[in-house]
Scaffold this active site. Structure first.
Site, PDB file in Angstrom:
ATOM      1  N   THR A 148       1.922   3.041  -7.020  1.00  0.00           N
ATOM      2  CA  THR A 148       2.156   3.572  -5.687  1.00  0.00           C
ATOM      3  C   THR A 148       1.503   4.940  -5.637  1.00  0.00           C
ATOM      4  O   THR A 148       0.850   5.347  -6.605  1.00  0.00           O
ATOM      5  CB  THR A 148       3.668   3.655  -5.374  1.00  0.00           C
ATOM      6  OG1 THR A 148       3.844   4.021  -3.996  1.00  0.00           O
ATOM      7  CG2 THR A 148       4.371   4.669  -6.261  1.00  0.00           C
TER       8      THR A 148
ATOM      9  N   VAL B 153       0.856  -1.182   0.000  1.00  0.00           N
ATOM     10  CA  VAL B 153       0.000   0.000   0.000  1.00  0.00           C
ATOM     11  C   VAL B 153       0.892   1.232   0.000  1.00  0.00           C
ATOM     12  O   VAL B 153       1.825   1.327   0.800  1.00  0.00           O
ATOM     13  CB  VAL B 153      -0.927   0.034   1.231  1.00  0.00           C
ATOM     14  CG1 VAL B 153      -1.843   1.259   1.178  1.00  0.00           C
ATOM     15  CG2 VAL B 153      -1.750  -1.244   1.316  1.00  0.00           C
ATOM     16  N   CYS B 154       0.618   2.163  -0.908  1.00  0.00           N
ATOM     17  CA  CYS B 154       1.351   3.419  -0.959  1.00  0.00           C
ATOM     18  C   CYS B 154       2.847   3.127  -1.170  1.00  0.00           C
ATOM     19  O   CYS B 154       3.219   2.343  -2.036  1.00  0.00           O
ATOM     20  CB  CYS B 154       1.092   4.217   0.307  1.00  0.00           C
ATOM     21  SG  CYS B 154       1.563   5.958   0.229  1.00  0.00           S
ATOM     22  N   THR B 155       3.720   3.741  -0.385  1.00  0.00           N
ATOM     23  CA  THR B 155       5.163   3.536  -0.549  1.00  0.00           C
ATOM     24  C   THR B 155       5.624   2.192  -0.031  1.00  0.00           C
ATOM     25  O   THR B 155       6.813   1.882  -0.078  1.00  0.00           O
ATOM     26  CB  THR B 155       5.954   4.657   0.130  1.00  0.00           C
ATOM     27  OG1 THR B 155       5.508   4.807   1.482  1.00  0.00           O
ATOM     28  CG2 THR B 155       5.754   5.977  -0.610  1.00  0.00           C
TER      29      THR B 155
END
Length: 321
Positions: free
Chosen positions: A130, A110-112
């Protein structure tokens, strides 16, 4: 049997990257238990030392020590956050992720958190996404990864999924619940979380603001401001060049260098953003919005929306108005 889900924690984690999927999986377990099923999820948070995980905003979350990486598990979640840089440099953590992946049915970033997956070699040769603000950095740092900054989430490989920033982790977790237990389970969890919308993975990250760098030269900044103030005007290159007191050829070259994209592309971006807001905030027809925002025809606006946002104006309005 319950499906073991492990969420990796580290200092400086983004709280919602972790809590969002946690709430989806545990919410699905409550729904399934109420329906008499016994195949929900058992969710745990684990860190390298087993100490509480402090988020970037100071929230402390209880964590267990990372288990034996060879222990079979259903889902491994790798959240992101401003502590990701230090986490990527933590050899013990990356080695654990690398060793645990083959014993896990699916790995989710998730995300970074995508940086953790990439550092562990899980995204080599794969498409991935991302948070839009970190997509360029991910692509430059890991050239073997095919980074796409637009989607909400991507199935990067048969066993690895990557999601965009923050709330996109909830969208992906709901999609995984739907894969495991069907649409009704996912829809019920989404309603319980008071989510007005469950976004499909291919949808563009609409939350990304239309932000462009301001030109250093005052004449070019003036052109940017003129376009943004009246997106519905013609904005021909000759007119914009005249405003900047340059020849059209020289203006196009300078504008592209300073802003990062050609004048025509910039105009279309601003018009799309203006139309997007009007579709959200007014009841005007698509034809009226297209004319007011400078597209000329509804078909021209439709092509721009599909190219830039991945959906038609009508679909966008149904979702966001």
């Amino acid at each position: 049997m319950t499906k073991p889900v492990l969420i990796v924690g580290f200092p400086g984690i983004q709280a919602l990257d972790l809590v969002g999927p946690f709430e989806v999986f545990t919410g699905a377990s409550h729904y399934l238990a109420a329906a008499g099923a016994d195949d929900g999820y058992r969710v745990t948070i684990a860190s390298v030392d087993g100490q509480p995980v402090h988020t970037g905003t100071g929230l402390a979350l209880v964590a267990e020590p990372l288990p034996d990486p060879c222990t079979p598990r259903d889902t491994l979640v790798l959240p992101g956050g401003f502590g990701t840089e230090a986490a990527v440099a933590d050899a013990e953590l990356i080695d654990w992720v690398r060793a645990a992946a083959p014993h896990t049915r699916r790995v989710v970033s998730v995300c970074t958190g995508a940086f953790l997956a990439a550092e562990a070699g899980l995204l080599d040769g794969c498409p991935a996404t991302t948070h839009w603000a970190f997509a360029d950095t991910l692509a430059k740092r890991y050239p073997a990864v095919r980074v796409d900054p637009d989607p909400i989430f991507v199935r990067s490989s048969p066993r690895v999924w990557t999601a965009a920033g923050v709330t996109a982790g909830i969208d992906l977790a709901l999609a995984l619940v739907e894969d495991d237990h069907g649409t009704e389970a996912a829809q019920t969890v989404a309603r319980w979380m008071v989510m007005y919308l469950r976004r499909p993975g291919g949808q563009t990250q609409f939350a990304a603001p239309v932000w462009m760098p301001r030109a250093r030269r005052a004449p070019i900044r003036g052109v940017q401001e003129a376009i943004e103030a009246e997106p519905g005007r013609a904005h021909r290159i000759s007119d914009l060049a005249q405003r900047a007191a340059m020849s059209p050829r020289h203006f196009t070259r300078v504008f592209t260098t300073e802003v990062g994209e050609a004048p025509g592309t910039y105009v279309e971006r601003i018009r799309t953003e203006a139309a997007r807001r009007q579709l959200e905030e007014t009841g005007d027809t698509v034809t009226v919005v297209a004319a007011r925002c400078g597209f000329g025809t509804a078909e021209t606006m439709r092509r721009s929306f599909i190219r830039r946002l991945g959906v038609s104006p009508d679909q966008y309005r149904r979702t966001f108005s």
